[in-house]
Design an enzyme around this catalytic site. Structure first.
Site: not given
Ligand code: PLP
Length: 374
Positions: A72, A140, A168, A226, A313
């Site tokens: 993210t 995803n 993904q 850090t 998510c």
């Molecule tokens: N991008 C995609 C396509 C995802 O499926 C996800 C999480 O499922 C993310 C970004 C976000 O990753 P994170 O969980 O490390 O924040």
């Protein structure tokens, strides 16, 4: 006792024992990677070794890897760090792309969820080099793979920058920085058997990028704070493992295909989203008539099977999937879709158990279609 079957590897996938050991080893050490003394230098060395492993997995050079606190954050870093550009993103991007900037124009996808490349090219010629294109490598929810290399080629002809969210795709298909030809690429450790809360942005070092988190000069001033040494070490160990695990993906695809054909035997008209285009080998997103996504997820959970309704998510909240909406999927199918994502450790026996549970639920909800199956 109900058996536990984990079919939600796109949400997060278990941390391998060797990765957990590497993390534990790093946790046992003291040392800030910015300190110049012995402990600091040891932490720095661990971070740099992990950087090499992550870089190697995607065919980039270590200097191109900027560690972040998540996939993210990597998406936010690139979208806000280049925000002076007009952003064109596919309508099926993850929320961490779609919500990352105010100036995002969503580009349409077809019924399979593949971006309309002609529409994108037309917008790029209007924008005259001032754009950033953000298109994910694999979705995803459906697993649908986007034509990122082709998009990058077209975008370059128009002087635009290109970002791909490969969170993904990593570990499930070959992800190669040079082949893709993009300028930025987001990764996340916990989708490949690393710990949660660590990600990376792979960058074209020649392109200016404003840091999102301001403070110290860590990560060559691109991400202050850090370094999360144990997390980064875990990411490195997982990246090393992912390179080997890629050989297993054909077996996982066999399981996924068996699952889909098992369901088709029960209900030949089952809708499998994105079925006719390239998809991740581990993912299937399909509908069960007359049973809402939430009900399916809960009922499967009661039988020990963990799957998800659309994107997992968004902290457990269930809402209509923007991905299926963008694909113009009718409400009846969108509201009854679940995602099954397989991974390391899943077996044919588990798939068959899932199919038999699916059959029971389907028969209960559709008694006229499948008499006597409940
Ligand atoms: N991008 C995609 C396509 C995802 O499926 C996800 C999480 O499922 C993310 C970004 C976000 O990753 P994170 O969980 O490390 O924040």
């Amino acid at each position: 006792m109900t058996r536990a079957i984990y079919f939600d590897h796109n949400a997060t996938t278990p941390v391998a024992a060797t990765v957990a050991d590497a993390i534990a080893g790093a946790l046992a050490l003291t040392g800030n990677a910015s300190s110049v003394h012995t402990a600091g230098r040891r932490a720095r060395q661990m971070v740099e070794e992990a950087r090499e492993k992550v870089a190697e997995l995607v065919g980039a050079s270590p200097a191109q890897i900027v560690f972040t606190g998540s996939g993210t954050e990597a998406n936010n870093l690139v979208l806000s760090g280049t925000a002076s550009r007009h952003i064109l993103a596919s309508a099926v991007e993850h929320d961490s792309v779609l919500a990352a900037a105010d100036n995002i124009e969503q580009m349409p996808v077809d019924g399979d969820g593949v971006i309309d490349v002609a529409a994108l090219a037309a917008r790029l010629s209007d924008l005259d080099g001032q754009a950033l294109v953000s298109v994910m490598l694999a979705n995803n929810e459906t697993g649908v793979i986007e034509p990122v290399a082709e998009i990058a080629r077209i975008a370059k002809e128009h002087g635009a920058l290109v970002h791909t969210d490969a969170v993904q795709a990593l570990g499930k298909i070959n992800v190669d920085w040079t082949d893709l030809g993009v300028d930025f690429m987001s990764l996340s450790a916990h989708k490949i058997g690393g710990p949660q809360g660590v990600g990376a942005l792979v960058i074209n070092e020649e392109i200016p990028l404003q840091s999102l988190i301001k403070g110290g000069g860590q990560e060559r001033s691109r991400r202050a704070g850090t370094e999360n040494v144990p997390g980064i070490v875990g990411f490195g160990a997982a990246a090393k493992l992912a390179a080997t695990n890629l050989d297993e993906i054909e077996e996982i695809k066999t399981l996924r295909d068996h699952l889909e054909s098992g369901i088709r035997t029960i209900a030949p008209d089952t809708v499998v989203f994105g079925e006719s285009v390239d998809r991740l080998p581990n993912t299937t997103c399909l509908s069960m008539p007359n049973v809402s996504s939430e009900t399916q997820v809960m009922k499967f959970d009661l039988t020990g099977i963990m799957v998800s309704a659309g994107s997992a998510c968004s902290s457990g909240k269930v809402q209509a999937s923007h991905v299926l909406k963008a694909m113009d999927v009718v409400e009846e199918f969108a509201s009854t879709a679940i995602r099954i994502s397989l991974g390391h450790g899943n077996t044919m026996d588990e798939v068959e158990h899932f199919v038999s549970q699916w059959r029971k639920m389907y028969a209960q909800a559709n008694p006229n279609k499948l008499k006597g199956a409940a």
